[in-house]
Design an enzyme around this catalytic site. Sequence first.
Site, short mmCIF file in Angstrom:
data_model
loop_
_atom_site.label_atom_id
_atom_site.label_comp_id
_atom_site.label_asym_id
_atom_site.label_seq_id
_atom_site.Cartn_x
_atom_site.Cartn_y
_atom_site.Cartn_z
N GLU A 179 -15.47 54.98 1.05
CA GLU A 179 -14.97 53.64 0.77
C GLU A 179 -16.08 52.83 0.10
O GLU A 179 -17.21 52.80 0.58
CB GLU A 179 -14.51 52.97 2.08
CG GLU A 179 -14.28 51.49 2.03
CD GLU A 179 -13.24 51.04 1.00
OE1 GLU A 179 -12.18 51.67 0.88
OE2 GLU A 179 -13.53 50.05 0.29
N CYS B 112 0.23 52.94 -5.00
CA CYS B 112 1.05 51.73 -5.07
C CYS B 112 1.42 51.42 -6.52
O CYS B 112 1.95 50.35 -6.80
CB CYS B 112 0.33 50.55 -4.43
SG CYS B 112 -1.26 50.22 -5.19
C1 LIG Z 1 -5.26 50.83 -1.83
S1 LIG Z 1 -6.66 50.53 -0.82
C2 LIG Z 1 -6.42 51.80 0.39
C3 LIG Z 1 -7.14 51.60 1.69
C4 LIG Z 1 -6.64 52.41 2.87
N1 LIG Z 1 -6.27 53.75 2.51
C5 LIG Z 1 -5.45 51.71 3.56
O1 LIG Z 1 -4.30 52.14 3.37
O2 LIG Z 1 -5.69 50.74 4.28
C6 LIG Z 1 -7.94 51.11 -1.84
C7 LIG Z 1 -9.33 51.03 -1.24
O3 LIG Z 1 -10.23 51.62 -2.17
C8 LIG Z 1 -11.44 50.89 -2.23
N2 LIG Z 1 -11.99 51.18 -3.57
C9 LIG Z 1 -11.54 50.75 -4.76
N3 LIG Z 1 -12.23 51.31 -5.77
C10 LIG Z 1 -13.15 52.14 -5.20
C11 LIG Z 1 -14.15 53.02 -5.71
N4 LIG Z 1 -14.33 53.18 -7.02
N5 LIG Z 1 -14.90 53.72 -4.83
C12 LIG Z 1 -14.71 53.56 -3.49
N6 LIG Z 1 -13.77 52.77 -2.96
C13 LIG Z 1 -13.00 52.05 -3.79
C14 LIG Z 1 -11.02 49.44 -1.98
O4 LIG Z 1 -12.10 48.71 -1.45
C15 LIG Z 1 -9.87 49.63 -0.97
O5 LIG Z 1 -10.33 49.58 0.34
#
Ligand SMILES: C[S@@+](CC[C@H](N)C(=O)[O-])C[C@H]1O[C@@H](n2cnc3c(N)ncnc32)[C@H](O)[C@@H]1O
Length: 435
Positions: A291, A382
């Site tokens: 994350e 999503c």
């Molecule tokens: C759609 S959310 C999903 C979170 C989790 N699976 C949930 O359902 O609660 C996407 C997550 O990816 C993280 N994120 C976005 N881009 C990223 C990257 N390049 N590397 C690591 N994490 C990232 C965001 O901070 C967010 O927490």
Amino acid sequence: MEVTIERILPGGLGLAHAEGRTIMVALAAPGDRVRVRIDRVKGNVSFALIEEIIEPSPHRVEPPCPYFGLCGGCDFQQLTYQAQLEAKVEIVRDCLRRLGGIENIPEIQMTTAPSAWHYRSRAQWQYDSISQRLGYFESGSRHVCDVAECAVLAPELQQTLENLREQMREGSLPAGARDFRAVVGNEGVSIATSVGSRTVREGADPALDRGTSPTVREGSKTVRDITRTIRGETYHLNAELFFQANDDLMPQLIDTALGEANGENAIELYCGVGLFTLPLARRFTHVMGVEGDKAAASFARENVATAGLSNAEVANRNVSDWLEQEARAWLEKHLGKTCQKPDHEVGQLDFLLLDPPRTGAESRVIASILNLKPRRISYVSCDPATLARDLKKLIAGGYTLDSLAAFDMFPQTHHVETVVHMMIASSLPSSNPSS
Ligand SMILES: C[S@@+](CC[C@H](N)C(=O)[O-])C[C@H]1O[C@@H](n2cnc3c(N)ncnc32)[C@H](O)[C@@H]1O
């Protein structure tokens, strides 16, 4: 100009053709005969607004929300719930076919929302301190639509919105606040607001115990983070972070994302505060969540530790960097005795789950996944368009679609959550330890 709406497209607009032009019509229902006004033209496509409904579609209903049409929040209220579901299945199918180049699309199972209204347990409101407006951006603009009552908010969040509006009237909202984010927890509501580049947080406070919403004060520090319990797992989080917005469907989403998966090792990309990490750690010997957000990763670690799951770790790294620099070493460290023989056809990773943001997975991420060759992939998305783009690359890299499921996490909008299971072509059931 008069047109007939043929169907609903990805993005939620209605498709029509007239005078040799492709026309995309906002807030339409398939089968509507409407008089439209062209709002803007982009290449061969004209974007139009409905001026008059000449003959309503049988799928059309009267939108109950007084802000419908102005507020940019809901764009499907004009459709019966059944028509919303059908449009979403078609949106996913359309993206997979056109953008993913996928021909034999498996049946898409749609899980409906138990409540089509008052379901949202997480929200973001925009605040314009000059015009004293609090609500959502108007459709296609950065003007704030002043909303006193929102029909998709959970009751706790409606109460929070009213409380903020009261503070707006009193002039007691933090100076310079631009937006408010709120999430419902077991203890009440957590609120965060952006003031310039700074975030002011107010967690559930004792006022909630008396059934009221917390007060946001300028300069307040974090009071208390909230917890949520889902399928028996406890998650600590707050309003600054991503968390799924529809409580009703979260258990089914988790069950479907994990499917029958179990085995030695699993990697979860974009793990947030660990929604899938905890259940994965109940099924796999070793789990790694990745994350990028520091606070979310810290909550994920706390959630794993509180659950007593010493077999799960969380890396606070950019997903592409971690995959390129650390995934191989993590896997080699945790390889079970059963799969130590190098296998260049099928990788040694049993399961990879990814739940990227709306933009999908970066090209480097897909390239690294193809390099790792996990036996099974579960892709939670999503955005059907970026999902289709990424699936195309995974299929070209040797994966086949196993199952497709859609979840109506966002009734009254065109948004849809999709879970796709894939397996590597050379790990068809007989060689797959998790099947
Ligand atoms: C759609 S959310 C999903 C979170 C989790 N699976 C949930 O359902 O609660 C996407 C997550 O990816 C993280 N994120 C976005 N881009 C990223 C990257 N390049 N590397 C690591 N994490 C990232 C965001 O901070 C967010 O927490």
